[in-house]
Design a protein around this motif. Structure first.
Motif, PDB file in Angstrom:
ATOM      1  N   VAL A 156       0.839  -1.203   0.000  1.00 41.99           N
ATOM      2  CA  VAL A 156       0.000   0.000   0.000  1.00 41.99           C
ATOM      3  C   VAL A 156       0.871   1.248   0.000  1.00 41.99           C
ATOM      4  O   VAL A 156       0.626   2.192  -0.764  1.00 41.99           O
ATOM      5  CB  VAL A 156      -0.975  -0.028   1.202  1.00 41.99           C
ATOM      6  CG1 VAL A 156      -1.707   1.300   1.341  1.00 41.99           C
ATOM      7  CG2 VAL A 156      -1.963  -1.180   1.058  1.00 41.99           C
ATOM      8  N   ALA A 157       1.907   1.267   0.828  1.00 44.84           N
ATOM      9  CA  ALA A 157       2.788   2.435   0.888  1.00 44.84           C
ATOM     10  C   ALA A 157       3.470   2.693  -0.455  1.00 44.84           C
ATOM     11  O   ALA A 157       3.537   3.839  -0.921  1.00 44.84           O
ATOM     12  CB  ALA A 157       3.829   2.243   1.995  1.00 44.84           C
ATOM     13  N   ALA A 158       3.971   1.642  -1.090  1.00 50.71           N
ATOM     14  CA  ALA A 158       4.639   1.804  -2.387  1.00 50.71           C
ATOM     15  C   ALA A 158       3.652   2.240  -3.468  1.00 50.71           C
ATOM     16  O   ALA A 158       3.984   3.068  -4.324  1.00 50.71           O
ATOM     17  CB  ALA A 158       5.323   0.500  -2.791  1.00 50.71           C
ATOM     18  N   ALA A 159       2.440   1.701  -3.429  1.00 52.09           N
ATOM     19  CA  ALA A 159       1.424   2.081  -4.414  1.00 52.09           C
ATOM     20  C   ALA A 159       1.074   3.557  -4.289  1.00 52.09           C
ATOM     21  O   ALA A 159       0.993   4.277  -5.301  1.00 52.09           O
ATOM     22  CB  ALA A 159       0.176   1.216  -4.240  1.00 52.09           C
ATOM     23  N   LEU A 160       0.870   4.020  -3.066  1.00 55.26           N
ATOM     24  CA  LEU A 160       0.542   5.430  -2.841  1.00 55.26           C
ATOM     25  C   LEU A 160       1.684   6.339  -3.266  1.00 55.26           C
ATOM     26  O   LEU A 160       1.467   7.355  -3.926  1.00 55.26           O
ATOM     27  CB  LEU A 160       0.200   5.669  -1.363  1.00 55.26           C
ATOM     28  CG  LEU A 160      -1.088   5.031  -0.851  1.00 55.26           C
ATOM     29  CD1 LEU A 160      -1.191   5.172   0.661  1.00 55.26           C
ATOM     30  CD2 LEU A 160      -2.311   5.617  -1.536  1.00 55.26           C
ATOM     31  N   ALA A 161       2.909   5.970  -2.902  1.00 50.16           N
ATOM     32  CA  ALA A 161       4.076   6.787  -3.257  1.00 50.16           C
ATOM     33  C   ALA A 161       4.229   6.904  -4.767  1.00 50.16           C
ATOM     34  O   ALA A 161       4.533   7.978  -5.288  1.00 50.16           O
ATOM     35  CB  ALA A 161       5.337   6.190  -2.641  1.00 50.16           C
ATOM     36  N   GLY A 162       3.993   5.823  -5.485  1.00 46.89           N
ATOM     37  CA  GLY A 162       4.157   5.831  -6.937  1.00 46.89           C
ATOM     38  C   GLY A 162       3.152   6.683  -7.669  1.00 46.89           C
ATOM     39  O   GLY A 162       3.406   7.124  -8.797  1.00 46.89           O
TER      40      GLY A 162
END
Length: 167
Positions: A156-162
């Protein structure tokens, strides 16, 4: 990319709030297509009051059938590459954008564990795809560590950051 981090609820909430501000500034709305995250991205953004201004919809697609019916992922793609692949996540993110009114999309598919991994795709393997309407889709593979919850939080964190990175 191998990643290992403890991601807490406050961090995820802060990321979602920052994303909301960014999407409002860009006049974009978001659609999500989630497999291993089970709708967690959509939940985070809809926890924010006023997110209806910048969140269009979300789809949780675990089965091959759901990926095909709701996102238009081709059966041949799933059969040849599997659900956890660059090819599948790119079809997922493109399908989500095509089937919504959103201007930007994120899709995730992976193996959160504790089982389901293989030598080629161990537990923690996650593909994330991002696409803007009228732009190019991009995808990245991650190898997250930890238990099921940790893998999903990192996803979730990587998806949001991207979502805030330029095409």
């Amino acid at each position: 990319m191998v990643m290992s981090a403890v991601i807490d609820d406050d961090t995820l909430q802060a990321q979602a709030q920052a994303l909301g501000r960014y999407l409002q500034q860009q006049h974009l709305s978001l659609v999500t297509a989630e497999s291993c995250s089970g709708g967690w991205i959509a939940k985070l953004v809809t926890d924010i009051a006023g997110s209806s201004v910048w969140f269009d919809c979300g789809m949780v697609v675990y089965s091959y059938e759901a990926k095909q019916a709701l996102l238009g992922v081709r059966a041949q793609t799933l059969e040849h590459f599997g659900a956890v692949s660059r090819e599948t996540v790119l079809e997922m993110v493109s399908g989500a954008l095509a089937r919504s009114g959103a201007g930007i999309a994120v899709a995730v598919t992976g193996i959160a564990g504790p089982g389901g991994g293989s030598e080629d795709k161990p537990v923690g393997t996650v593909w994330i795809g991002w696409k803007r309407r009228g732009g190019y889709a991009r995808a990245q593979v991650f190898q997250f560590t930890g238990d099921r919850d940790a893998v999903r939080r990192q996803t979730v964190a990587a998806a949001l950051a991207g979502l805030q990175q330029p095409d």
